[in-house]
Design a protein around this motif. Structure first.
Motif, short mmCIF file in Angstrom:
data_model
loop_
_atom_site.label_atom_id
_atom_site.label_comp_id
_atom_site.label_asym_id
_atom_site.label_seq_id
_atom_site.Cartn_x
_atom_site.Cartn_y
_atom_site.Cartn_z
N PRO A 99 0.80 -1.24 0.00
CA PRO A 99 0.00 0.00 0.00
C PRO A 99 0.83 1.29 0.00
CG PRO A 99 -0.94 -1.59 1.54
CD PRO A 99 0.40 -2.14 1.10
N LYS A 100 2.11 1.20 0.31
CA LYS A 100 2.93 2.42 0.34
C LYS A 100 2.97 3.13 -1.00
CE LYS A 100 7.48 0.39 -0.77
NZ LYS A 100 8.84 0.10 -0.25
N TYR A 101 2.62 2.42 -2.09
CA TYR A 101 2.64 3.04 -3.42
C TYR A 101 1.37 3.83 -3.73
CZ TYR A 101 6.71 0.10 -4.31
OH TYR A 101 7.95 -0.49 -4.25
N ILE A 102 0.37 3.73 -2.88
CA ILE A 102 -0.91 4.39 -3.18
C ILE A 102 -0.77 5.91 -3.36
CG2 ILE A 102 -3.25 4.84 -2.33
CD1 ILE A 102 -3.17 2.09 -0.96
N PRO A 103 -0.06 6.64 -2.49
CA PRO A 103 0.09 8.08 -2.70
C PRO A 103 0.72 8.44 -4.05
CG PRO A 103 0.73 7.51 -0.46
CD PRO A 103 0.55 6.21 -1.20
N LYS A 104 1.73 7.67 -4.46
CA LYS A 104 2.37 7.92 -5.75
C LYS A 104 1.41 7.64 -6.89
CE LYS A 104 6.63 6.95 -8.31
NZ LYS A 104 7.91 6.20 -8.32
N MET A 105 0.58 6.61 -6.74
CA MET A 105 -0.40 6.29 -7.76
C MET A 105 -1.44 7.40 -7.88
SD MET A 105 -0.75 2.20 -6.91
CE MET A 105 -1.89 1.74 -8.21
N PHE A 106 -1.86 7.96 -6.74
CA PHE A 106 -2.82 9.07 -6.76
C PHE A 106 -2.20 10.32 -7.39
CE2 PHE A 106 -6.17 7.37 -3.91
CZ PHE A 106 -7.25 7.87 -4.62
N LYS A 111 -3.32 13.65 -12.58
CA LYS A 111 -2.88 14.31 -13.82
C LYS A 111 -3.82 14.00 -14.98
CE LYS A 111 1.99 14.22 -12.41
NZ LYS A 111 3.37 13.71 -12.72
N GLY A 112 -4.98 13.43 -14.67
CA GLY A 112 -5.98 13.18 -15.70
C GLY A 112 -5.94 11.80 -16.31
N LYS A 113 -5.34 10.84 -15.62
CA LYS A 113 -5.30 9.47 -16.12
C LYS A 113 -6.58 8.72 -15.76
CE LYS A 113 -1.15 10.13 -17.64
NZ LYS A 113 -0.95 10.33 -19.11
N ASP A 114 -6.95 7.77 -16.61
CA ASP A 114 -8.13 6.94 -16.34
C ASP A 114 -7.79 5.77 -15.41
OD1 ASP A 114 -10.02 8.30 -18.10
OD2 ASP A 114 -8.82 7.49 -19.75
N ILE A 115 -6.62 5.21 -15.62
CA ILE A 115 -6.16 4.09 -14.80
C ILE A 115 -4.66 4.27 -14.50
CG2 ILE A 115 -5.83 1.59 -14.63
CD1 ILE A 115 -8.15 1.12 -16.41
N VAL A 116 -4.30 4.11 -13.24
CA VAL A 116 -2.88 4.10 -12.86
C VAL A 116 -2.57 2.70 -12.35
CG1 VAL A 116 -1.12 5.02 -11.33
CG2 VAL A 116 -2.81 6.56 -12.35
N ILE A 117 -1.51 2.12 -12.90
CA ILE A 117 -1.22 0.71 -12.67
C ILE A 117 0.06 0.53 -11.85
CG2 ILE A 117 -0.65 -1.46 -13.85
CD1 ILE A 117 -2.16 0.11 -16.32
N GLY A 118 -0.04 -0.27 -10.81
CA GLY A 118 1.15 -0.67 -10.07
C GLY A 118 1.83 -1.77 -10.86
N ALA A 119 2.77 -1.40 -11.69
CA ALA A 119 3.39 -2.33 -12.65
C ALA A 119 4.60 -3.02 -12.05
CB ALA A 119 3.78 -1.58 -13.92
N ARG A 120 4.64 -4.33 -12.21
CA ARG A 120 5.77 -5.11 -11.72
C ARG A 120 6.99 -4.92 -12.62
NH1 ARG A 120 2.80 -10.64 -12.30
NH2 ARG A 120 2.16 -9.44 -14.14
N LEU A 193 -8.52 4.14 -22.93
CA LEU A 193 -8.25 4.68 -21.61
C LEU A 193 -6.82 5.22 -21.51
CD1 LEU A 193 -9.92 1.82 -19.52
CD2 LEU A 193 -10.92 4.00 -20.22
N LYS A 194 -6.70 6.35 -20.84
CA LYS A 194 -5.39 6.94 -20.60
C LYS A 194 -4.78 6.28 -19.36
CE LYS A 194 -7.37 10.96 -20.55
NZ LYS A 194 -7.63 12.43 -20.40
N THR A 195 -3.63 5.68 -19.55
CA THR A 195 -3.02 4.90 -18.47
C THR A 195 -1.65 5.45 -18.08
OG1 THR A 195 -1.90 3.36 -19.94
CG2 THR A 195 -4.17 2.84 -19.35
N LYS A 196 -1.21 5.08 -16.89
CA LYS A 196 0.11 5.43 -16.41
C LYS A 196 0.63 4.31 -15.52
CE LYS A 196 3.74 7.99 -15.45
NZ LYS A 196 4.74 8.38 -16.47
N ASP A 197 1.85 3.89 -15.74
CA ASP A 197 2.48 2.88 -14.89
C ASP A 197 3.26 3.53 -13.75
OD1 ASP A 197 1.57 0.80 -16.45
OD2 ASP A 197 3.43 0.58 -17.59
#
Length: 234
Positions: A99-106, A111-120, A193-197
């Motif tokens: 869960p520590k990655y949640i703030p970075k994902m938010f 920035k207007g992304k539809d989905i932000v992915i916690g990518a391995r 969808l606009k995505t970000k890893d």
């Protein structure tokens, strides 16, 4: 920035991980309005007892107990339907998604992304939590899914943040079964969808076993073939 967020966690026989994961999420989201929705997929261990105890302790803790045939994607869908906030975070119950990655994902989400992915990190040796066999399988599957022009390095991830409206607007378009809900959302949503890893360290599994088996792999193949046919016909 404070957020309102529904955390949806599909779970099967994760009795030893439920409380530690819950405490990690609370620590990360304590300044936000949030709810935690564990969706228990007919566990046979002590998960139900633990979930009920936590629901009595925390008002924001809302478990769902499924009695239908086991399916991770349907568990996620059930949780999404019951959620009260527009921001939905999906993650696994086995502590491999930190869960520590949640703030970075938010931060990226805002920035207007539809989905932000916690990518391995799928390069050999980069992630101790991923066995070489599983890493190779993920890389191979990602190669196959390139035909759909998905804008992410890890469409197989089970850790991602998105708007509930994406589900509501496309509910009848999804394949809707199996283990890879993210790929389903990315491939079968009507709009691109606009995505970000956000690259993460994928933790080692400590207190549970992988749910992957031949049946799940066959469903994944069915999903791929069905989606490919749909793409060719449109």
């Amino acid at each position: 920035m404070r957020h309102k967020i529904s955390v949806v966690i599909p779970a099967l026989n994760e009795e030893k991980n439920i409380k530690p994961l819950t405490l990690k999420i609370i620590k990360v989201l304590k300044k936000n309005k949030f709810e935690i929705i564990f969706v228990d997929d007919s566990s046979t261990d002590q998960s139900k007892k633990i979930l009920l105890a936590l629901s009595k302790k925390y008002k924001f803790f809302k478990p769902i107990f499924r009695k239908k045939s086991r399916d991770l994607t349907q568990s996620c869908f059930d949780g999404i339907k019951k959620s009260k906030y527009q921001n939905i975070l999906i993650l696994d119950a086995d502590l491999q998604h930190d869960p520590k990655y949640i703030p970075k994902m938010f931060k990226e989400f805002n920035k207007g992304k539809d989905i932000v992915i916690g990518a391995r990190k799928l390069t050999s040796g980069k992630n101790k939590g991923l066995s070489e066999t599983r890493r190779f399988a993920s890389v191979f599957l990602i190669f196959l899914f390139k035909v759909f022009y998905i804008q992410t390095k890890d469409p197989m991830s089970g850790f991602f943040l998105f708007k509930k409206d994406i589900y509501l607007k496309n509910e009848n378009r999804f394949f809707g079964k199996g283990f890879k809900i993210l790929a389903d959302l990315l491939i079968n949503s009507k709009a691109k969808l606009k995505t970000k890893d956000v690259f993460i360290d994928f933790n080692r599994r400590y207190e549970s076993e992988s749910k992957m088996n031949i049946k799940i792999l066959l469903i994944l193949i069915q999903f791929y073939v069905t989606s490919l046919i749909k793409k060719l016909l449109t």
